[in-house]
Design an enzyme around this catalytic site. Structure first.
Site, PDB file in Angstrom:
ATOM      1  CG  ASP A  80      -1.893   0.987   1.247  1.00 58.79           C
ATOM      2  OD1 ASP A  80      -2.604   1.450   0.057  1.00 58.79           O
ATOM      3  OD2 ASP A  80      -2.199   1.527   2.224  1.00 58.79           O
ATOM      4  CG  ASP A 128      -1.971   1.911   6.760  1.00 53.84           C
ATOM      5  OD1 ASP A 128      -3.051   1.269   6.409  1.00 53.84           O
ATOM      6  OD2 ASP A 128      -1.806   3.176   6.499  1.00 53.84           O
ATOM      7  CG  ASP A 170      -4.365  -1.953   4.481  1.00 54.71           C
ATOM      8  OD1 ASP A 170      -4.666  -2.118   5.636  1.00 54.71           O
ATOM      9  OD2 ASP A 170      -3.399  -1.445   4.040  1.00 54.71           O
TER      10      ASP A 170
HETATM   11  P1  ADP Z   1      -4.262   5.177  -0.188  1.00 52.61           P
HETATM   12  O1  ADP Z   1      -3.869   5.011   1.109  1.00 52.61           O
HETATM   13  O2  ADP Z   1      -3.778   4.901  -1.315  1.00 52.61           O
HETATM   14  O3  ADP Z   1      -3.653   6.932  -0.385  1.00 52.61           O
HETATM   15  P2  ADP Z   1      -7.021   5.992   0.160  1.00 52.61           P
HETATM   16  O4  ADP Z   1      -8.023   4.935  -0.191  1.00 52.61           O
HETATM   17  O5  ADP Z   1      -6.821   6.123   1.280  1.00 52.61           O
HETATM   18  O6  ADP Z   1      -5.752   5.415  -0.536  1.00 52.61           O
HETATM   19  O7  ADP Z   1      -7.333   7.410  -0.822  1.00 52.61           O
HETATM   20  C1  ADP Z   1      -7.324   7.325  -2.009  1.00 52.61           C
HETATM   21  C2  ADP Z   1      -7.509   8.851  -2.590  1.00 52.61           C
HETATM   22  O8  ADP Z   1      -8.774   9.330  -2.167  1.00 52.61           O
HETATM   23  C3  ADP Z   1      -6.565   9.806  -1.980  1.00 52.61           C
HETATM   24  O9  ADP Z   1      -5.228   9.683  -2.646  1.00 52.61           O
HETATM   25  C4  ADP Z   1      -7.148  11.107  -2.240  1.00 52.61           C
HETATM   26  O10 ADP Z   1      -7.061  11.528  -3.377  1.00 52.61           O
HETATM   27  C5  ADP Z   1      -8.597  10.712  -1.892  1.00 52.61           C
HETATM   28  N1  ADP Z   1      -9.096  10.863  -0.584  1.00 52.61           N
HETATM   29  C6  ADP Z   1      -9.490  10.275   0.272  1.00 52.61           C
HETATM   30  N2  ADP Z   1     -10.001  10.736   1.516  1.00 52.61           N
HETATM   31  C7  ADP Z   1      -9.641  11.932   1.147  1.00 52.61           C
HETATM   32  C8  ADP Z   1      -9.866  13.010   2.093  1.00 52.61           C
HETATM   33  N3  ADP Z   1     -10.366  13.079   3.382  1.00 52.61           N
HETATM   34  N4  ADP Z   1      -9.631  14.277   1.689  1.00 52.61           N
HETATM   35  C9  ADP Z   1      -9.234  14.408   0.574  1.00 52.61           C
HETATM   36  N5  ADP Z   1      -9.067  13.408  -0.192  1.00 52.61           N
HETATM   37  C10 ADP Z   1      -9.096  12.243   0.236  1.00 52.61           C
HETATM   38 MG    MG Z   2      -4.293   4.030   3.077  1.00 54.40          MG
END
Ligand code: ADP
Ligand code: MG
Length: 629
Positions: free
Chosen positions: A322, A523, A527
């Protein structure tokens, strides 16, 4: 030595003394004479003192239908020796066998102790403040919300939040990292760490039974019990092996004398053959090796939930990571703020609006925006009237009567703010777009940096097991590619929704060769399904995160990505030692079996070889406990 081990040792000494006495009684005494009778009684006493429990276990196992185990082999060989009049041999078999058993118990005890020593995290007591007094009580008597006092040099007995004082915390026993962690009022603090310098008062947030210490001890205890495949291989092997050996022994006892006569000689050879064939060395040393490997890992803050995962890790060929928080530090910083000109908002206004919306989110991106806004404004960020987070997209909030959206381009497209994912492709890093009442209001770029040792850890994986390294992320293509090329990642899957990550893991899983294992490193936050789907799921930085500890097969208490190649090395070394022991034990066994069948090895030699092989195998197995840096 435990009570049980002491008892066994005393039995061995008594039995050996009787045995030595028996050797002085003339051997040639006539059958059924008084001398003969005394000699029989002395050796029988030595025999039973040493081996009564083995005989009993053999009988019990037969009653349970498990006929062919080492107890059975020892019982039948020694009883046989007694019947053909080789009393001293019969007694010697049991004595030597028990010496081997004692040695094994001591070895297991030693490695168990080295794990529990290093896991010296169990607090004896807690100093709790009650009615203005400080009382010393058992940790499990302290309730949530009470305040405990931890003096310098003391172990933190319960998880909580610092309410007074500041200090450096030594978490080495938990994480294997020696650097002190600074804590001050408001910081979360984990039981099992040691308060290095200042006096701390801590408000307890979890009962002892849910504390970090209890979780880790539970983990260590369970992991030492679960069995590896190599172990079940030995059980399976014994099921085929032992009947073959017993069958051959019967043939050896019956067939040659039909031609050559001399029954007792051949029966004796057959019994020797049985003693030699005992697979004790394997039965003992294999679990011990895994135990040692798990212990060596635990010392570095790597909790492996079972020997089978250690086994699987040694076959790891594909590593799926991840991105955020695993390969990168997961602490974003705001690098650029670009308000949309037509709306006439200032940079600060845009930042504040976004921060107000992001306040409800725990996402590292959200936290960085809130932090940047707080630093910029020097005051509290207004709270949204109504807010929700949409995983993998962003947040939606009601602020001052306006609907604010903050999230990625996919979110904006979904909400109809703009049509195509075509804005700001030239800015680097991760971009958070903001919209007010459906109108595009601007964007904020945030960036995250790879962990310092990430590149090194990945190239070590490549070296160790020619691993294929794949990165999954919900982030956009460009930000993902930037990180991937810095780290030498082989394959990137970007813009995944949270459930897209499991699907990606499943696809990779379906394509992998049968014999290789897929490892997922995350982490443990969003996931858990991927951690569960992989052959081995590794959660990083799990200290204090119950979800990660639950979901993963291997739990890294620290955030150090270098622990991943280290785990692989420990797994490989353990496997190497297990294989050495199997090959060595089998080779010696086959050699002595042949010698005993042709009459060159007597029963003493056989038992000695058996115990000797076990001892060497055990010593070799204990090498797994130590690991080079
Ligand atoms: P990763 O752990 O790979 O970054 P996530 O699923 O946590 O993946 O998030 C994917 C994408 O969604 C982020 O890169 C961001 O662009 C967007 N995103 C998710 N949560 C937020 C948030 N609270 N504010 C802004 N963007 C968000
Ligand atoms: Mg993440």
């Amino acid at each position: 030595m435990t009570k049980k081990q002491k008892k066994l040792m005393i039995r061995i000494i008594v039995s050996a003394a009787l045995f030595a006495g028996g050797l002085f009684i003339p051997h040639e005494a006539e059958l059924f004479s008084v001398m003969w009778f005394i000699r029989l009684v002395v050796f029988l006493a030595a025999y039973l003192t040493a081996g009564y429990d083995i005989l009993w276990k053999a009988v019990r196992n037969i009653a349970h239908g498990q006929v062919f185990d080492e107890n059975f082999l020892m019982a039948i060989a020694s009883i046989g020796a007694m019947i053909i009049g080789e009393y001293s041999e019969g007694a010697a078999v049991m004595i030597f066998y028990q010496v081997g058993e004692l040695f094994q118990a001591l070895a297991v005890g030693k490695s168990r102790k080295s794990i529990s020593d290093m896991m010296d995290i169990n607090p004896e007591s807690a100093n709790v403040e009650r009615d203005g007094e400080v009382l010393e009580v058992e940790p499990d008597e302290v309730e949530i919300g009470e305040t405990i006092v931890v003096k310098p040099g003391e172990k933190v007995p319960l998880d909580g939040v610092v309410v007074f004082g500041s200090s450096g915390l030594d978490t080495a026993a938990l994480t294997g990292e020696s650097a002190l962690r600074d804590v001050t009022v408001g910081d979360e603090i984990f039981s099992g760490s040691v308060n290095a310098n200042g006096l701390l008062k801590i408000r307890v947030t979890k009962p002892y039974s849910d504390s970090t210490v209890s979780k880790i001890l539970e983990l260590v205890e369970n992991s030492s019990e679960s069995k590896a495949k190599t172990e079940s291989f030995i059980t399976r092997f014994a099921r085929v092996y032992t009947p073959i050996v017993v069958g051959s022994a019967v043939l050896l006892a019956v067939v040659p004398p039909l031609f050559f006569g001399n029954w007792s000689d051949w029966i004796y050879r057959a019994l020797t053959f049985l003693v030699v064939s005992c697979p004790c060395a394997l039965v003992i040393s294999v679990p011990l090796s895994y135990f040692g490997g798990i212990g060596a890992a635990a010392k570095r803050g790597i909790m492996i939930k079972g020997a089978n995962y250690l086994e699987t890790l040694s076959k790891a060929k594909i590593f799926v990571f991840d991105k955020t928080g695993t390969l990168t530090k997961g602490s974003f910083s705001v690098s650029e703020i670009k308000p949309e000109k037509s709306l006439g908002m200032s940079e600060n206004e845009l930042l504040e609006l976004c921060a107000a919306a992001e306040k409800i989110s725990n996402h590292p991106i959200a936290k960085s925006i809130v932090k940047a806004a707080e630093n910029e404004m020097n005051r509290e960020i207004p709270t949204a009237e109504n807010a929700e987070e949409i995983a993998g997209f962003g947040v939606r909030a009601q602020i001052g009567g306006k609907e604010i959206l903050a999230g990625n381009a996919r979110f904006m497209v979904k909400e109809g703010v703009f049509k195509e994912d075509n804005i700001s492709e030239n800015s680097s890093g991760t971009v958070v777009f903001c919209a007010a009442d459906g109108k595009y209001a601007g964007c904020i770029s945030v960036s995250d940096t790879p962990k310092e040792n990430a590149k090194e850890a990945l190239s070590e994986l490549e070296r160790l097991c020619s691993a294929k390294k794949i990165m999954l992320t919900g982030d956009r293509e460009k930000a993902a590619e930037e990180i991937a090329s810095k780290l030498g990642i082989d394959e990137v899957h970007a813009q995944l929704l949270p459930d897209g990550k499991v699907k990606a893991v499943e696809e990779i899983f379906a394509q992998k060769p049968d014999e290789s294992a897929l490892v997922f490193v995350g982490d443990g936050m969003n996931d858990a399904p991927s951690l569960a789907r992989a052959d081995v799921g590794i959660a990083m930085g799990a200290l204090g995160s119950d979800a990660a500890i639950e979901a993963a097969d291997v739990v890294l208490m620290n955030d150090n990505i270098g622990c991943i190649p280290l785990s692989v090395r420990i797994a490989a070394k353990t496997r190497r030692i297990v294989i050495q022991n199997i090959v060595f034990a089998l080779a010696v066994k086959v050699g002595v079996l042949v010698l005993s069948a042709v009459g060159f090895a007597n029963m003493w030699a056989a038992v000695f070889a058996d115990v000797g092989v076990s001892v060497i195998a055990i010593l070799n197995a204990m090498r797994t406990l130590s690991i080079k840096e």
